[in-house]
Enzyme design. Structure first.
Site, mmCIF file in Angstrom:
data_model
loop_
_atom_site.group_PDB
_atom_site.id
_atom_site.type_symbol
_atom_site.label_atom_id
_atom_site.label_comp_id
_atom_site.label_asym_id
_atom_site.label_seq_id
_atom_site.Cartn_x
_atom_site.Cartn_y
_atom_site.Cartn_z
ATOM 1 N N LYS A 90 0.832 -1.203 0.000
ATOM 2 C CA LYS A 90 0.000 0.000 0.000
ATOM 3 C C LYS A 90 0.867 1.253 0.000
ATOM 4 C CE LYS A 90 -3.831 2.117 2.634
ATOM 5 N NZ LYS A 90 -4.715 1.940 3.805
ATOM 6 N N SER A 165 -9.415 2.012 2.992
ATOM 7 C CA SER A 165 -8.528 2.763 2.134
ATOM 8 C C SER A 165 -7.479 1.917 1.418
ATOM 9 C CB SER A 165 -7.807 3.841 2.947
ATOM 10 O OG SER A 165 -7.009 3.249 3.974
ATOM 11 N N SER A 189 -9.860 -0.487 7.025
ATOM 12 C CA SER A 189 -9.273 -0.251 5.707
ATOM 13 C C SER A 189 -8.638 -1.471 5.058
ATOM 14 C CB SER A 189 -8.240 0.878 5.780
ATOM 15 O OG SER A 189 -8.881 2.117 5.941
#
Length: 465
Positions: A90, A165, A189
């Site tokens: 990420k 996210s 997330s």
């Protein structure tokens, strides 16, 4: 093994191969690390226009790492099951010499000098970082469609959200671009995009994985978590991140008492989603689950407010200086949330922290009566991109609240929570969320492995071609 939940259209090579099968094939000389990297890079390029999973691809770095992995394996150096396996990271997580943007214009050209600790552990295990994945700007959003890189798209239906996210990480795994990815989870997330994209995602116990080198959203709530197509593969990544020996939570402990949290008592939930999650739990059988009993979540009516106050206050503190000098560079939606956090007083924050401690104590006590708790991961299927309000039953919710409603209690309490695929509703994936006492990650993963073995919903175990 035939999957109940089909791979997305146009899925890449890793949609058909588990890490376990790839590790065996690497050691048998049936495939090389370089070939696996080629599969990942080709799929990333081919699927980029459809899914927008990646911000940055590190082809040169990945090929160099593949050459090292091949040489080490050939010489008898074996770093474990991730040695030679491609992974994605990420874009909130620092990678030495590789652009890390936080999904924000503020960091469009930022290149860290050092790896985050979790990335260092990945590389030490021989994993090969192929690129950085799309994140909601500064990880401050559950939808995954507000980023300087654009929206990550759901591989099962690209006009719908991936969830956030950790949007690109979920998409990259679900689309078979890579077999494993790192995400971060503050309020859901990892688990939200895992559920909406049909993969496995673990939020570990608070503090179980170091967050050094991870750009903070709300430091007291932030975690780093693994994402994979199967529970077994998720477990391999988890043990590398935690620097822990794999401890098998076997059936020798006896079958489990599971407390089913009625989701509507926590957040409005579509009946079909609740039914699919409950059905997935019932498939485990008496050897795994002795009985499923209704359980009432303490402090359910205040958890969301507690979470929002703690998160918003801490997020504003992280961004206060940047807000003063570069507010115009933020996404408008993220900017609004950050400014709202600035209106929370220190006293309100301290009250929320006290409420958080009370909730943790109460839920820990509840888990004295059950081995696990269970409920859907998200109360709805993936909404269309750009949607900001939606009807759930007879209630109209902000889409962020609809996505976060069932994940934030476990962020507030700091407990480990795992999302596993629970089939589809209307052609889109849904998830079952399992929650354990602190330190119960191996139990969660063992139960999820039994679910995969009995009724697979993702990830075939084919031998590499």
């Amino acid at each position: 093994m035939t999957a109940v939940l089909p791979s997305p259209p146009e899925a890449g090579y890793f949609a058909e191969h588990t890490v376990h099968s790839l590790a065996a094939a690497l050691r048998a000389g049936q495939v090389s690390p370089g070939e696996l990297v080629d599969h990942a890079l080709c799929a990333a390029g081919r699927l980029a226009p459809m899914f927008n999973a990646f911000v940055t691809i590190d082809a040169c770095g990945a090929w160099e790492a593949a050459e090292r992995a091949a040489a080490e394996l050939a010489s008898g150096i074996d770093r474990g099951p991730l040695h030679g396996i491609p992974v994605a990271v990420k874009d909130m997580v620092a990678t030495a010499g590789l652009r890390t943007t936080m999904g924000a214009r503020h960091f469009a050209g930022y290149v860290p000098a050092r790896d985050a600790e979790c990335v260092r552990r990945l590389r030490a295990a021989g994993a090969i970082v192929v690129g950085k994945t799309t994140t909601h700007e500064f990880a401050y959003g559950a939808t995954g469609d507000r980023s300087a890189n654009g929206a990550a798209r759901n591989p099962h239906r690209p006009e719908h959200m991936s969830g956030g996210s950790s949007a690109g990480s979920a998409v990259a795994v679900a689309a078979g671009i890579v077999p494993l990815a790192l995400g971060t989870d503050t309020g859901g997330s990892v688990r939200i995009p895992a559920a909406l994209c049909g993969i496995v995602g673990l939020r570990p116990s608070q503090g179980a994985v170091p967050t050094d080198g991870v750009f903070p959203l709300a430091p007291s709530l932030d975690t780093v978590g693994p994402m994979a197509r199967t529970a077994a593969d998720c477990g391999l990544l988890w043990h590398v991140l935690a620097c822990a020996e794999q401890r098998r939570a076997s059936s020798a402990r006896g079958s489990l008492r599971v407390g089913w949290i009625t989701p509507d008592a926590v957040s409005p939930t579509e009946p079909a989603v609740s039914s699919a999650a409950r059905a997935r739990l019932s498939e485990l059988g008496a050897e795994v689950v002795a009985e499923v009993l209704d359980a009432e979540l303490p402090h359910a009516e205040t958890m969301s407010r507690t979470y929002s106050t703690v998160q918003a206050w801490e997020a504003h503190a992280v961004h206060a200086e940047r807000l003063a000098v570069a507010a115009d560079q933020y996404d408008e939606e993220v900017l609004g949330r950050l400014r709202a956090g600035g209106r929370i007083s220190p006293g309100e924050y301290q009250d929320a922290r006290a409420a958080q401690r009370r909730a943790r104590q109460a839920v820990t006590a509840l888990l004295g009566d059950y081995d696990l708790l269970a409920l859907p991961t998200v109360g709805v299927v993936a909404p269309p991109l750009g949607v900001r309000s939606m009807w759930v039953g007879d209630k109209r919710l902000h889409v962020r609240d609809a996505l976060l409603g069932l994940t934030v209690p476990w962020s507030v309490t700091g407990l480990p929570a795992l999302s596993i695929p629970a089939g589809q509703v209307g052609g889109l994936p849904v998830g079952l969320q399992l929650v354990a006492p602190a330190g119960g990650e191996d139990l969660l993963l063992w139960v999820a492995e039994q679910a995969d073995a009995r009724h697979p919903t993702n990830g075939a175990a084919a031998a590499p071609d």
